[in-house]
Design a protein around this motif. Sequence first.
Motif, short mmCIF file in Angstrom:
data_model
loop_
_atom_site.label_atom_id
_atom_site.label_comp_id
_atom_site.label_asym_id
_atom_site.label_seq_id
_atom_site.Cartn_x
_atom_site.Cartn_y
_atom_site.Cartn_z
N SER A 1 28.35 89.82 41.89
CA SER A 1 28.27 89.81 40.45
C SER A 1 26.96 88.77 40.34
N ARG A 2 26.20 89.35 39.55
CA ARG A 2 24.71 88.68 39.26
C ARG A 2 25.07 87.36 38.35
N TRP A 3 26.03 87.23 37.73
CA TRP A 3 26.41 85.97 36.76
C TRP A 3 27.04 84.89 37.66
N TRP A 4 27.02 84.83 38.90
CA TRP A 4 27.46 83.66 39.52
C TRP A 4 26.87 82.11 39.15
N GLY A 5 25.61 82.41 38.83
CA GLY A 5 24.81 81.25 38.34
C GLY A 5 25.30 80.48 37.17
N LEU A 6 26.11 81.23 36.35
CA LEU A 6 26.51 80.63 35.03
C LEU A 6 27.63 79.48 35.28
N PRO A 7 28.49 79.79 36.10
CA PRO A 7 29.50 78.63 36.52
C PRO A 7 28.57 77.33 37.46
N GLY A 8 27.82 77.85 38.08
CA GLY A 8 26.98 76.71 39.05
C GLY A 8 26.23 75.94 38.05
N ALA A 9 25.50 76.55 36.74
CA ALA A 9 24.84 75.85 35.82
C ALA A 9 25.60 74.93 35.00
N LEU A 10 26.73 75.41 34.75
CA LEU A 10 27.68 74.81 33.91
C LEU A 10 28.01 73.47 34.65
N PHE A 11 28.28 73.25 36.06
CA PHE A 11 28.88 72.01 36.53
C PHE A 11 27.54 71.33 36.94
N ALA A 12 26.57 71.87 37.40
CA ALA A 12 25.26 71.08 37.74
C ALA A 12 24.52 70.81 36.67
N ALA A 13 24.38 71.39 35.63
CA ALA A 13 23.70 71.03 34.31
C ALA A 13 24.34 70.67 33.12
N GLY A 14 25.28 71.75 32.82
CA GLY A 14 25.88 71.58 31.51
C GLY A 14 26.76 70.35 31.24
N ILE A 15 27.66 70.26 32.15
CA ILE A 15 28.60 69.15 32.30
C ILE A 15 27.95 67.73 32.28
N PRO A 16 27.10 67.72 33.13
CA PRO A 16 26.60 66.23 33.33
C PRO A 16 25.70 65.91 31.98
N LEU A 17 24.91 67.01 31.30
CA LEU A 17 24.01 66.77 30.17
C LEU A 17 25.12 66.40 28.92
N VAL A 18 26.08 66.92 28.93
CA VAL A 18 27.06 66.72 27.96
C VAL A 18 27.48 65.15 27.93
N TYR A 19 27.58 64.73 29.41
CA TYR A 19 27.95 63.55 29.33
C TYR A 19 27.02 62.53 29.09
N VAL A 20 25.72 62.88 29.25
CA VAL A 20 24.44 62.11 29.01
C VAL A 20 24.34 62.03 27.37
N LEU A 21 24.53 62.88 26.95
CA LEU A 21 24.33 63.10 25.40
C LEU A 21 25.51 62.26 24.72
N ARG A 22 26.72 62.50 25.11
CA ARG A 22 27.75 61.56 24.93
C ARG A 22 27.44 60.25 24.67
N GLY A 23 26.96 59.89 25.85
CA GLY A 23 26.42 58.28 25.88
C GLY A 23 25.45 57.86 25.27
N VAL A 24 24.49 58.87 24.64
CA VAL A 24 23.49 58.51 23.66
C VAL A 24 24.09 58.39 22.20
N ARG A 25 25.08 59.22 22.18
CA ARG A 25 25.69 59.27 20.65
C ARG A 25 26.51 57.97 20.61
N GLN A 26 27.05 57.37 21.83
CA GLN A 26 27.84 56.23 21.58
C GLN A 26 26.99 54.85 21.87
#
Length: 194
Positions: free
Chosen positions: A39-64
């Motif tokens: 599948s050409r879409w294996w990058g999606l879960p990779g992007a989620l773990f490598a960028a998406g989840i960490p970014l959400v954590y950082v943005l939550r830290g900014v909000r708090q």
Amino acid sequence: MPTADRTARIASEIFAPAVLVAGLMLVVGWHAGDRDGVSRWWGLPGALFAAGIPLVYVLRGVRQGRLSSHHIPEREHRRVPLLFGIASVAAGLVALVLLGAPREVLALLAAGGVGLVVFTAVTHWWKMSIHAGVAAGTAATLTAIYGPLALLGVPLVLLACWARVRLAAHTTAQVVAGALVGAVIAGTVFPALR
């Protein structure tokens, strides 16, 4: 605001680590899908773990109020988000291995994990530029995949580095060191594991 400052701010957002990592994961996943049955879409879960989840954590830290910005300008505030990023990448790597992701996607996640470990260790003493590291690592990874043609992206790496210095987010030495470390890790770990 002077035009140079405005350009530097825009460049810092466009070449932010999470943006580049997510985009690179998608490109590498798409490239890995050149093989039959992949599948050409294996990058999606990779992007989620490598960028998406960490970014959400950082943005939550900014909000708090724990972090002042999603760029985490204070060196002493970087360690915990970087450790969280390492954990997210490690979890993603395990999950994608178990799910049978293509080798290139796994190699990119592993290279990203190595980069995070190095930047986390250095951050204890010095604020090496993660923007520069990811930008240079992106160029090195694309060069490993697409050959010398990808070197046309080097001026964009220089733009990202210039932006961080222009905004006084880093010194020239911090940007140069970050770019060298990112390029070396991506240029060695990724090709060795793919």
